[in-house]
Design a protein around this motif. Structure first.
Motif, PDB file in Angstrom:
ATOM      1  N   PHE A 205      -0.455  15.694  -7.165  1.00 19.70           N
ATOM      2  CA  PHE A 205      -0.969  14.752  -6.478  1.00 19.70           C
ATOM      3  C   PHE A 205      -0.169  13.560  -6.633  1.00 19.70           C
ATOM      4  CE2 PHE A 205      -3.804  11.163  -6.915  1.00 19.70           C
ATOM      5  CZ  PHE A 205      -4.130  10.812  -5.972  1.00 19.70           C
ATOM      6  N   VAL A 206       0.525  13.229  -7.792  1.00 19.53           N
ATOM      7  CA  VAL A 206       1.406  12.000  -8.126  1.00 19.53           C
ATOM      8  C   VAL A 206       2.328  11.806  -7.124  1.00 19.53           C
ATOM      9  CG1 VAL A 206       2.402  10.734 -10.099  1.00 19.53           C
ATOM     10  CG2 VAL A 206       0.788  12.525 -10.420  1.00 19.53           C
ATOM     11  N   SER A 207       2.774  12.853  -6.441  1.00 20.34           N
ATOM     12  CA  SER A 207       3.824  12.620  -5.434  1.00 20.34           C
ATOM     13  C   SER A 207       3.334  12.490  -3.917  1.00 20.34           C
ATOM     14  CB  SER A 207       4.933  13.845  -5.584  1.00 20.34           C
ATOM     15  OG  SER A 207       4.220  15.028  -4.919  1.00 20.34           O
ATOM     16  N   ALA A 208       2.067  12.634  -3.619  1.00 17.36           N
ATOM     17  CA  ALA A 208       1.745  12.615  -2.174  1.00 17.36           C
ATOM     18  C   ALA A 208       2.331  11.585  -1.601  1.00 17.36           C
ATOM     19  CB  ALA A 208       0.115  12.573  -2.442  1.00 17.36           C
ATOM     20  N   GLY A 209       2.552  11.687  -0.232  1.00 22.62           N
ATOM     21  CA  GLY A 209       2.933  10.540   0.660  1.00 22.62           C
ATOM     22  C   GLY A 209       4.566  10.322   0.628  1.00 22.62           C
ATOM     23  N   GLN A 210       5.286  11.419   0.097  1.00 25.78           N
ATOM     24  CA  GLN A 210       6.572  11.286   0.189  1.00 25.78           C
ATOM     25  C   GLN A 210       7.289  11.504   1.491  1.00 25.78           C
ATOM     26  OE1 GLN A 210       8.591  10.276  -2.503  1.00 25.78           O
ATOM     27  NE2 GLN A 210       7.299  11.394  -4.494  1.00 25.78           N
TER      28      GLN A 210
ATOM     29  N   VAL B  86       7.687   8.881   3.853  1.00 27.15           N
ATOM     30  CA  VAL B  86       8.455   7.785   3.430  1.00 27.15           C
ATOM     31  C   VAL B  86       9.785   8.668   4.059  1.00 27.15           C
ATOM     32  CG1 VAL B  86       9.964   6.804   1.707  1.00 27.15           C
ATOM     33  CG2 VAL B  86       7.546   6.891   1.821  1.00 27.15           C
TER      34      VAL B  86
ATOM     35  N   TYR C 254       1.496   9.595   7.232  1.00 25.78           N
ATOM     36  CA  TYR C 254       0.935   9.470   5.966  1.00 25.78           C
ATOM     37  C   TYR C 254      -0.610  10.080   5.683  1.00 25.78           C
ATOM     38  CZ  TYR C 254      -0.436   7.106   1.619  1.00 25.78           C
ATOM     39  OH  TYR C 254      -0.835   6.633   0.603  1.00 25.78           O
TER      40      TYR C 254
ATOM     41  N   ILE D 239      -1.374  13.106   3.366  1.00 28.54           N
ATOM     42  CA  ILE D 239      -2.227  12.774   2.238  1.00 28.54           C
ATOM     43  C   ILE D 239      -3.478  13.767   2.369  1.00 28.54           C
ATOM     44  CG2 ILE D 239      -3.958  11.271   1.036  1.00 28.54           C
ATOM     45  CD1 ILE D 239      -1.317  10.453   0.416  1.00 28.54           C
TER      46      ILE D 239
ATOM     47  N   PHE E 152      -8.195   6.166  -2.065  1.00 27.35           N
ATOM     48  CA  PHE E 152      -8.597   7.090  -1.100  1.00 27.35           C
ATOM     49  C   PHE E 152     -10.078   7.368  -0.885  1.00 27.35           C
ATOM     50  CE2 PHE E 152      -4.246   8.172  -2.770  1.00 27.35           C
ATOM     51  CZ  PHE E 152      -3.480   8.118  -1.648  1.00 27.35           C
TER      52      PHE E 152
ATOM     53  N   GLU F  49       3.780  -5.997   5.904  1.00 26.47           N
ATOM     54  CA  GLU F  49       3.343  -4.790   6.207  1.00 26.47           C
ATOM     55  C   GLU F  49       4.041  -3.793   5.246  1.00 26.47           C
ATOM     56  OE1 GLU F  49       3.022  -3.546  10.086  1.00 26.47           O
ATOM     57  OE2 GLU F  49       1.185  -4.694  10.534  1.00 26.47           O
ATOM     58  N   ASP F  50       5.262  -4.115   5.061  1.00 22.49           N
ATOM     59  CA  ASP F  50       6.170  -3.040   4.223  1.00 22.49           C
ATOM     60  C   ASP F  50       7.127  -3.867   3.223  1.00 22.49           C
ATOM     61  OD1 ASP F  50       7.947  -1.107   3.711  1.00 22.49           O
ATOM     62  OD2 ASP F  50       7.890  -0.414   5.906  1.00 22.49           O
TER      63      ASP F  50
ATOM     64  N   MET G 248       2.219   3.617  -4.701  1.00 18.30           N
ATOM     65  CA  MET G 248       0.951   2.890  -4.921  1.00 18.30           C
ATOM     66  C   MET G 248       0.901   2.848  -6.406  1.00 18.30           C
ATOM     67  SD  MET G 248      -1.760   5.150  -3.315  1.00 18.30           S
ATOM     68  CE  MET G 248      -2.204   4.405  -1.750  1.00 18.30           C
TER      69      MET G 248
ATOM     70  N   ARG H 155       0.098  -1.477  -0.129  1.00 16.96           N
ATOM     71  CA  ARG H 155       0.032  -0.154  -0.802  1.00 16.96           C
ATOM     72  C   ARG H 155      -0.534   1.005  -0.004  1.00 16.96           C
ATOM     73  NH1 ARG H 155      -3.816  -0.306  -5.439  1.00 16.96           N
ATOM     74  NH2 ARG H 155      -3.039   1.714  -6.203  1.00 16.96           N
ATOM     75  N   ARG H 156      -1.366   0.423   0.775  1.00 13.21           N
ATOM     76  CA  ARG H 156      -2.212   1.568   1.826  1.00 13.21           C
ATOM     77  C   ARG H 156      -1.556   2.693   2.342  1.00 13.21           C
ATOM     78  NH1 ARG H 156      -5.040   4.829   3.199  1.00 13.21           N
ATOM     79  NH2 ARG H 156      -6.570   4.848   4.718  1.00 13.21           N
ATOM     80  N   TYR H 157      -0.364   2.502   2.820  1.00 18.83           N
ATOM     81  CA  TYR H 157       0.451   3.570   3.384  1.00 18.83           C
ATOM     82  C   TYR H 157       1.858   3.892   2.255  1.00 18.83           C
ATOM     83  CZ  TYR H 157      -2.708   2.955   7.124  1.00 18.83           C
ATOM     84  OH  TYR H 157      -3.922   2.646   7.788  1.00 18.83           O
ATOM     85  N   MET H 158       1.718   3.916   1.038  1.00 16.17           N
ATOM     86  CA  MET H 158       2.567   4.129   0.110  1.00 16.17           C
ATOM     87  C   MET H 158       2.394   5.447  -0.468  1.00 16.17           C
ATOM     88  SD  MET H 158       3.782   0.554  -1.310  1.00 16.17           S
ATOM     89  CE  MET H 158       5.653   0.851  -1.929  1.00 16.17           C
ATOM     90  N   PRO H 159       3.537   6.246  -0.730  1.00 12.99           N
ATOM     91  CA  PRO H 159       3.228   7.457  -1.632  1.00 12.99           C
ATOM     92  C   PRO H 159       2.553   7.140  -2.863  1.00 12.99           C
ATOM     93  CG  PRO H 159       5.462   7.206  -0.874  1.00 12.99           C
ATOM     94  CD  PRO H 159       4.880   5.852  -0.334  1.00 12.99           C
ATOM     95  N   VAL H 160       1.804   7.998  -3.249  1.00 13.79           N
ATOM     96  CA  VAL H 160       0.994   7.774  -4.658  1.00 13.79           C
ATOM     97  C   VAL H 160       2.094   7.035  -5.629  1.00 13.79           C
ATOM     98  CG1 VAL H 160      -0.357   8.523  -6.360  1.00 13.79           C
ATOM     99  CG2 VAL H 160      -0.740   9.449  -4.064  1.00 13.79           C
TER     100      VAL H 160
END
Ligand SMILES: Nc1ncnc2c1ncn2[C@@H]1O[C@H](COP(=O)(O)OP(=O)(O)OP(=O)(O)O)[C@@H](O)[C@H]1O
Ligand code: SF4
Ligand SMILES: [Mg+2]
Lengths: 141, 424
Positions: free
Chosen positions: A16-21, A24, A48, A52, A106, B91-92, B245, B322-327
Motif C-alpha cells: 500500500f505504501v507504494s500505491a500511486g507510482q 507518476v 491515479y 489506487i 482516501f 497543482e503539482d 503523500m 497531495r491529493r494525486y500523489m503516490p502514497v
C-alpha cells in the motif's frame, strides 16, 4: 491509424505504501511526448484514481496505456472482488474504504466520479468474485 | 561563557523594551535590561515565539542570503515540504521544483523524500524490542532541545534517527558525487530552504556531538519571492517529484504520525501544548502509546516563523497538492531490519540544569528561602514592568543577583512611597 505505443504497469497490491507510482510514471511519459498540460493532468488523475482503487479495493492489478495519434486509452484490470452495483459505486461519496486508508485521505468516494469527469469515455465491466476492468479514453484534438 | 549561536537575534534599535516577548517566552529566557530585551542563550530553544509576538519587528531569525553563495559549482536545493503549501492554486509540486532549478540551483533533493525514509525506518524501529515507548519524534529541534534541557528523563524516548533535513543532505551529496565524479567536495553545497529558526540553529551549531551536513540555510520567506517570479514562466517541468503523500504530509502536524500506519499515536502542536504533553509523559499519566509527534509551531512546520502563509491555509493547500500523489515513493521492506548506521543518531545537547539555583544544596536552600520571602512582598500581578516574566522569576533574579538597580518593582516602590507620604 492502427499504430500505437503501449505502456504496461503492474500495480502491486501488497504494498500500500507504494500505491500511486504508475500514475507518476505515466505523467513522465506523457510529458516527454509533449502533450498539452491539461491533457496530462486529466490522464494522470484518472490513472491515479483507478490505480489506487485497484490497490485498496482489489489487491492490485495491471494497467495498460495505449497511446494513439488521436486518443489515449487506459485499461485497468484486476482480479479483485468486483463491484456488485456499479451505479451505486459511481455515486459521489459512496465508499467502502476502511479506516486505515481514510487517515491518509482516501475514501471520499470521489475516485470513480473523477475518472468519469476527467476522461471522454469510461466503461466499467465487473463480475462479482472475478474482477473489474475499467476502460477510459481521452481524445486528443 | 556560551558558544551556542542562536539564530533568533534582537535588533536593539527597534526594541522598545515593551516586555511582550518576556512574558511569551516558554522557557523564561528573556529579560528586559536597560530598556531592551536580552535573550539568555542557555535557556533559548529557538522556538520563535518572541519573533511572532514582537510588534516592533525587533526579533528576527538570521539566515544566509542566497546570492552570496552562487559561486559553488554544484548547488543542491533541499526544499522543506512546507514550501509547497505557500503557493495559491499550485497543482503539482513539480512546478516548484522546476522553479528552484530556474532560479539557479543545479539540482533539487526533496526533504519530503528523506522524510519518507524516516517514516519507513520509524515503522521498523517501533518493532525493536526493549526500546522506550512512546517514541518521540526527532524532527523538531525545538522539542529535542527542550527535552534535553527540561525533560532529561525522556531523552531515550527520542527517535534515534536523524531528522529528514539531515538525511536529505547526506543523500543529496552522495548522489551528486556519484553522478558527477568530476566535482570535488568543495564544489558541492547543499542549501536547506527553512521554514524555521530552530533548524537554522541546528545547522549552525550541530546538535550535541552531531555536526550538520547542510552547508547553507536560506529562509523560505526569502526565496519565496524569487520562486514566484520564476514559476510565472510556466513551462513543462523537466523534473518530477520523488516524494509522495507521506513525505509532503510531514509539513503539517500529524503527518509524521499518520505515516506510522498504526493508530497508537498522539500529535500536538504549539509549544505550550507540547510542554504539557511532555509533562504528562514524564508523569506517566497518558495512555500507552507507540509514537508521539510534537511540533513547536502551531499547525506544524507550515507554522514556522519563516513561512509566508497562515498555517491552516497552507495545510489545506497541501491537501490539495497531495491529493494525486503516490502514497510514498521511498520505503524499505517492512523486514528491513535495523536503521542504517548513517541515519542513526542519538546525540543531544548536554543536559544543563538551567533551573538550578546553585551547585551546592545548602546554598540552594538558602536562596530558595530568600526567594520565598521576597515573593511574599511582591504584588503577584506578573506585570512584567521589572523586566522579568513573573514576580516569581523576578524574586529569583534578585536573589541570583542578576536584577540590577534599573529593574525595580514599580508596584512595591509606589506602595512604599505612599506609606511614607501618609506617615509624614
Ligand atoms: N477496482 C475495484 N474493485 C472493487 N471495488 C471497487 C473498485 N473500484 C471501486 N470500487 C468500489 O467502488 C467504491 C467507490 O469507489 P471510488 O473510487 O469512487 O471511491 P473510494 O475509492 O472509496 O474513495 P476515493 O476514491 O475518494 O478515495 C469503492 O469504495 C469500492 O467499494
Ligand atoms: S515545528 Fe517545524 S517549523 Fe516549527 S520549530 Fe519545529 S521544526 Fe521548526
Ligand atoms: Mg477510489
Amino acid at each position: 491509424m492502427g499504430e500505437y505505443l503501449n505502456f504496461h504497469y503492474d500495480v502491486d497490491g501488497e504494498n500500500f505504501v507504494s500505491a500511486g507510482q504508475a500514475s507518476v510514471e505515466l505523467k513522465k511519459t506523457l510529458r516527454r511526448l509533449g502533450l498539452p498540460p491539461e491533457t496530462i493532468r486529466r490522464l494522470s488523475i484518472a490513472m491515479y484514481e483507478g490505480e489506487i482503487n485497484m490497490v485498496i479495493h482489489a489487491g492490485g492489478g495491471e494497467a495498460d496505456v495505449d497511446i494513439y495519434e488521436d486518443k489515449i486509452v487506459i485499461v485497468l484490470k484486476d482480479h479483485g472482488p468486483g463491484i456488485a452495483d456499479i451505479a451505486l459505486a459511481m455515486q459521489e461519496g459512496y465508499s467502502t474504504a476502511t479506516e486505515g486508508v481514510r487517515s491518509l485521505g482516501f475514501g471520499a468516494g470521489m475516485g470513480l466520479p473523477n475518472m468519469k469527469r476527467y476522461t471522454d469515455e469510461m466503461q466499467i465491466d465487473s463480475t462479482v468474485g472475478e474482477g473489474t476492468t475499467v476502460t477510459m479514453t481521452v481524445y486528443l484534438s | 561563557m556560551n558558544s551556542y549561536r542562536h539564530s533568533v537575534v534582537l535588533d536593539v534599535e527597534k526594541c522598545t523594551g515593551c516586555t511582550s516577548c518576556v512574558r511569551r517566552c516558554p522557557t523564561e529566557a528573556i529579560r528586559v535590561i536597560n530598556g531592551h530585551a536580552e535573550i539568555n542563550s542557555d535557556r533559548c530553544i529557538d522556538c520563535g515565539e518572541c519573533i511572532r509576538v514582537c510588534q516592533h519587528n525587533a526579533k528576527k531569525a538570521m539566515c544566509s542570503k542566497l546570492e552570496h553563495y552562487m559561486h559553488y559549482k554544484w548547488k543542491i536545493a533541499l526544499p522543506a515540504p512546507s514550501l509547497f503549501g505557500q503557493f495559491n492554486g499550485l497543482e503539482d509540486v513539480d512546478e516548484v521544483l522546476q522553479g528552484l532549478l530556474d532560479i539557479g540551483f543545479d539540482e533539487v533533493f526533496e526533504v519530503a523524500k528523506a522524510a519518507e525514509l524516516v517514516s519507513a525506518y520509524t515503522r521498523t524501529y517501533l518493532k525493536t524490542e526493549g526500546i522506550k515507548k512512546p517514541v518521540i519524534s526527532s524532527a523538531c529541534p525545538v522539542i529535542s532541545r527542550l527535552i534535553s534541557l527540561r525533560f532529561p528523563y525522556l531523552k531515550d524516548n527520542i527517535l534515534p534517527i536523524l531528522p529528514p533535513m539531515e538525511i536529505a543532505a547526506i543523500e543529496a551529496k552522495a548522489k551528486a558525487k556519484k553522478e558527477h565524479p568530476e566535482l570535488s567536495e568543495k564544489d558541492i553545497a547543499v542549501f536547506f530552504i527553512s521554514p524555521c529558526a530552530a533548524k537554522v540553529s541546528y545547522i549552525r551549531n550541530g546538535f550535541g556531538d552531531y555536526k550538520s551536513h547542510v552547508d547553507v540555510v536560506v529562509a523560505l520567506n526569502e526565496i519565496y519571492f524569487q520562486l514566484i517570479g520564476a514559476m510565472k514562466r510556466k513551462h513543462t517541468p523537466t523534473i518530477t517529484s520523488e516524494a509522495g503523500m507521506i513525505g509532503i504530509g510531514w509539513a503539517s502536524s500529524g503527518g509524521e504520525s499518520t505515516a506510522i500506519l498504526n493508530d497508537s499515536y498522539l500529535f500536538a502542536d504549539g509549544i505550550g501544548n507540547c510542554m504539557q504533553v511532555l509533562e504528562s509523559i514524564e508523569n506517566g499519566n497518558i495512555p500507552q502509546l507507540e509514537f508521539v509527534e510534537l511540533d513547536a509551531c502551531i499547525g506544524g512546520c507550515v507554522g514556522g516563523v519563516m513561512t509566508i502563509e497562515n498555517p491552516f491555509i497552507a495545510k489545506t493547500r497541501l491537501q490539495a497538492v497531495r491529493r494525486y500523489m503516490p502514497v510514498s515513493r521511498n520505503f524499505v521492506a517492512s523486514d528491513a531490519g535495523s536503521v542504517p548506521a548513517d541515519y542513526f543518531s542519538n546525540s543531544l545537547p548536554a543536559y544543563t540544569p538551567i533551573s538550578r539555583l546553585s551547585d551546592n544544596i545548602v546554598e540552594s536552600m538558602r536562596m530558595m528561602a530568600q526567594i520565598q520571602s521576597l515573593r511574599e512582598t511582591l504584588p503577584g500581578i506578573d506585570c512584567g514592568a521589572c523586566g522579568s516574566p513573573t514576580c516569581r522569576a523576578y524574586a529569583e533574579d534578585v536573589v541570583r543577583g542578576v536584577a540590577g538597580e534599573d529593574r525595580r518593582c514599580v508596584v512595591l516602590d509606589r506602595k512604599k512611597q505612599i506609606e511614607k507620604e501618609t506617615q509624614t
